[in-house]
Design an enzyme around this catalytic site. Structure first.
Site, PDB file in Angstrom:
ATOM      1  N   GLY D 149       0.778  -1.270  -0.135  1.00  0.00           N
ATOM      2  CA  GLY D 149       0.124   0.117   0.010  1.00  0.00           C
ATOM      3  C   GLY D 149       0.683   1.295   0.120  1.00  0.00           C
ATOM      4  N   CYS D 150       0.256   2.327  -0.317  1.00  0.00           N
ATOM      5  CA  CYS D 150       1.146   3.464  -0.229  1.00  0.00           C
ATOM      6  C   CYS D 150       1.412   4.106   0.993  1.00  0.00           C
ATOM      7  CB  CYS D 150       0.302   4.680  -1.412  1.00  0.00           C
ATOM      8  SG  CYS D 150      -1.626   5.007  -0.653  1.00  0.00           S
ATOM      9  N   TYR D 151       0.567   4.068   2.004  1.00  0.00           N
ATOM     10  CA  TYR D 151       0.928   4.640   3.183  1.00  0.00           C
ATOM     11  C   TYR D 151       2.060   3.508   4.107  1.00  0.00           C
ATOM     12  CZ  TYR D 151      -2.731   7.942   3.519  1.00  0.00           C
ATOM     13  OH  TYR D 151      -3.629   9.119   3.416  1.00  0.00           O
TER      14      TYR D 151
END
Lengths: 346, 346, 346, 346
Positions: D149-151
């Site tokens: 995921g990005c985070y």
């Protein structure tokens, strides 16, 4: 009619005072002080004021100003108010200082963080920290009010009830704050150019921002002891608004209702602090242009921490609006006079 | 106290009416109509209204509404007002329609450009085009006011004096307009997503935008003949504001003073139209949140054309503000009641 | 490997040359000239270049530079290139000047619009106007290329085919242009501060912008006669992008296909000019970061005018990209080398 | 030449894969899967791809796709990849899944936080978490990579070295993250409209965001024990970029050099992780459009905490770029192939 003088009328905060006072029934601006624009029409500096303000910018001669007005707002760089003020002036006129000069009680702390020598420390003791919701009664009697910083206003109001009620551990407070760009002022600096700010976010002043000791002092009063916090401001690509996201460890297991009750204890009767409904996160847009601070919280049982959030308009409740609120208190006017703007959305 | 009903209260324009009326001394909103949010608290749809508006959203039953209020604002999609209105309603209540249903006198033109059949063309003749600065006296007597479109308001006010005074050739008018995104409404459409609009500019509706015949009709009255214009709207990455840049050929050589005089003839006494000082170009930011339209012009002797510029807040003078201004006129109130917001900058 | 020197490497256009050349197979930057940042690491000025460019900024000693490189890009304020250049330099090195110094053939026109005296008018005749799609063959042979202005590039490419084919009346051309803020450069000026640009749109330089004579000259070549146009630039709250919306009267009735054919005649084989599909309006976001210009048009039979539209990235095709394209041509490289970036969306 | 298929090619992440692969020397897209746009030209959905991609959108028939390509990227909503995949497919083709389906090893945790039943838990054990800098060797051998995921990417890379080196107390980690709006996808939702996001900042998913367990799992590996963190994402008015500001208590007094050394231990040889110079705060703009993650830290001796910061482009290193990086590893290509875009500024 209260006669008002503004020193620093051509900064963003100064101009916001002008905007608010145009709708104030009991105040009239007599003096638009601006060293940089002397003799220029005020509306030439801020064309939104065209056909609204016809006055010309004047200098910042505080002695002269003190003879002509009832209250002076100083929306000026750090150190200027402290360098201009004296007993003669304070005996004639009330002063609301929007700079940091009189916010911090310990002059050494001020001098350390701001890197300047305080010119008139003798007035620090009498200066009242103008966070209206907390120091209302003292403000009413003050000659000199230190208008709180934008970050400290939003941070303190978001955290205060829980510290005061002993629900959180004061040694665990971390404040991650986000501000619109007007907080950086109207100076022509590369860092504040459109292309440098737009489509960008960054932290700045990490572990060194000058609002840190101010927040620590105010939260310390609530905690009943000296505290140290982490405070990290961020620059957000928007004009107005501050959002505070604060973290602390809970001292015991608490329910939503208990925490809500703590906020309500302090804010249920406050016009300008709105404790939002459960699970509604504050957004800066919902308070834009108004004097409201929206606060809320979320308990995280997994980590036993609480997340406290606050949103306000940095130029209103974070500067000019609170300054007017302070003026209202100092002059015995209704506290919300001139401040009932409905937030503008979108 | 005028009792107000709003149909379409949860669109951007409807919400702006709410914002403005919160500061209006003679009007009180009784009915927040919103088909999509029936039974929901209004502030849950617009959290800026938290602790300001406690009402719950109602349906758009115009018959019932007509019994409870003195004026209805319809801030609804094209066709709805025309489908709901009837003589019984108009005999009981005044209506300010923010849609295009009653703006265009020729019903065939309306049906052609909007692609819908007009349900109640019988009311078109009596409807007054609510451009207050131009049709003030008729508005005062109207039961049904067609609140002008955002682009037509800004375009017409920017060009009107020069057409009326015969200074420009009506066959050469080209209007290049730029609008903030709130003009596109609050519908969840891909084209209006943040990432599609931000960091982007485009023309849209080129040579086909539905505000074209409305502008042509109004400018035609000023020119004293039917005219055809080019009108090109653009979507700008900002929330609010319309800027019109209009071009026309001068019919003769004119001086700055002559043209300025023409504008002053029509606007010198108008509160909400500000003719800026020489060489100052209108900017949308200078009118944000207010009911002002800032206009100015530049003569280009090289091409014998004149560039006419106008800036306003599309949600205020371009929608809700003008609607309130119309209401004030219809009820004999001071025209500027509730509308003296100072533009918010920055 | 072509050795490259940049004078003005720390402006936005200069930095964009650096970005593009990092992906160029046949060129290597030897000299990062920046009077303001001498001895500073280039990446300290532009942190995006961290671990990509290790060089230190040098001065703008063009004599010395000419000995070390094969081509010099001057991305400097007007007048600087003209003041530094001489025969000795031009005999050693090719020069692509991104300023206006050598764009306008008539030195009096240059001096009038730019308000400065041209220091080396003797080089104007040999300078080639570097609009690659139009002057390709001359560019290949040039020692000195005048890289076109951003607005002139977008305007000329949008209008050129129709003028050349005689479809439009050259005396009726009106260009309404919109630019992102990077076009204003990286100077710390109040007008370019985030809070002044954001949520705002304005026209500027109305009837007086210095790109006007440049556009007129280029369109004049296409029209085969001197022409006068109206050109109005606007500042848009975005970093990058120029959109041109141009208007002209058609000389005769034309079909979509005829006009499309005219564009195709000139652009069908051009890599960097994309004539969009029918009714698709150019958007600046669709070309961001790339060297493309997207053009399209719309015939308005009601007014017998045509609306011509063009969108490009002002820093790429409007400055650095075109400069690299010129370099490629001058050195016999594939014209698109280093320039095949896909536009970045969103 | 690697043949590539994309399922979900018309979302923002899918389109970014397309953008990156246009510049990849060893990969060619064969299948543009998009359930919503079947039979539509890809460039009609993303006009930036005009004259770059001529293909037509196809369905998401993974069985068929597996016969035609060497690698499939699934840039689809949670649950879709897990529902389409089977042993037959995995035996024929490599899969890089950009959804969360195979990121979390404990299927119950996945089902709890995502609220869906996992259709193919049997593939979870073999799936490799595609954080290239940490799991490089496993990725090289994988058939199925769970693209982070990005985070989690930005958070893990910012904190990993200090946890691994035992410098910080894992029980004190608080991650305050800020993301541009493209992270919310291209769905037409009211919350993502321009006017709702612009000039606004808010926290969302407080204490409940689904990236929390993913971050906890990865940081847990580094800490060598299960950990619980606070993770608060915020929506920022910009298109691209994630900034992570993370806080933790230091386990002992450390110097700048010791901490810098810890970061260098892990990242000195990493192309895509840039440890910035002392006191330089990461900014999202400095990595825009590129695969870089910029990290840095600040020790606060007053509170004995450390502030760790990371910035990256959420669509590149946070999605498509990392997916391509994973593909490169899986196929034995140079890890940076197609990924050397210089960050675009401004």
């Amino acid at each position: 009619m209260i006669r008002v003088g503004i020193i620093g009328a051509t900064g963003y905060a100064g101009q916001e005072i002008v905007r608010l006072l145009m709708g104030h029934k009991e105040a009239k601006i007599q003096w638009y002080g601006s060293r940089s624009y002397i003799d220029k029409r005020y509306y030439e500096v801020f064309q939104n004021m065209f056909q609204i303000v016809d006055d010309t910018c004047l200098d910042d001669n505080m002695e002269e100003l003190a003879n002509q007005v009832d209250v002076i707002f100083t929306a000026t760089p750090q150190g200027l108010c402290a360098s201009l003020i004296n007993e003669g002036i304070l005996s004639k006129v009330k002063v609301v200082d929007l700079s940091a000069d009189f916010r911090i009680k310990d002059v050494k702390t001020y001098e350390l963080w701001y890197g300047i020598q305080h010119k008139t420390p003798q007035f620090i003791p009498e200066a009242v920290y103008g966070l209206c919701e907390i120091n209302r009664e003292e403000i009413k009697k003050a000659r000199l009010v230190a208008n709180p910083g934008c970050y400290p206003t939003c941070s303190t109001l978001s955290i205060y009830p829980l510290l005061k009620e002993g629900l959180i551990d004061p040694d665990t407070i971390i404040i991650d704050a986000k501000s619109g760009t007007s907080g950086a002022g109207r100076g022509a600096k590369l860092d504040n150019l459109y292309c440098e700010v737009n489509e960008n976010i960054k932290a700045y002043g990490v572990a060194t921002h000058r609002h840190t000791p101010e927040i620590e002092e105010q939260l310390g009063y609530a905690a009943g002891k000296e505290i140290r916090i982490n405070f990290t401001p961020h620059l957000v690509p928007m004009n107005r608004g501050i959002l505070v996201t604060a973290y602390a460890s809970l001292k015991k297991q608490v329910s939503y209702e208990e925490v809500k009750g703590a906020y309500d204890t302090y804010y249920a009767n406050e016009t300008f602090v709105r404790v939002l409904d459960r699970d509604v996160c504050p957004q800066t847009k919902w308070v834009e242009g108004s004097n409201y601070v929206d606060v809320n919280f979320k308990i995280d049982p997994r980590t036993n921490r609480i997340i406290m959030m606050g949103a306000m308009d940095n130029l209103v409740k974070g500067a000019a609006g609170q300054a007017v609120q302070n003026m209202n208190l100092m002059f015995g006017l209704p506290e919300n006079e001139g401040l009932m703007q409905v937030p503008m959305f979108p």
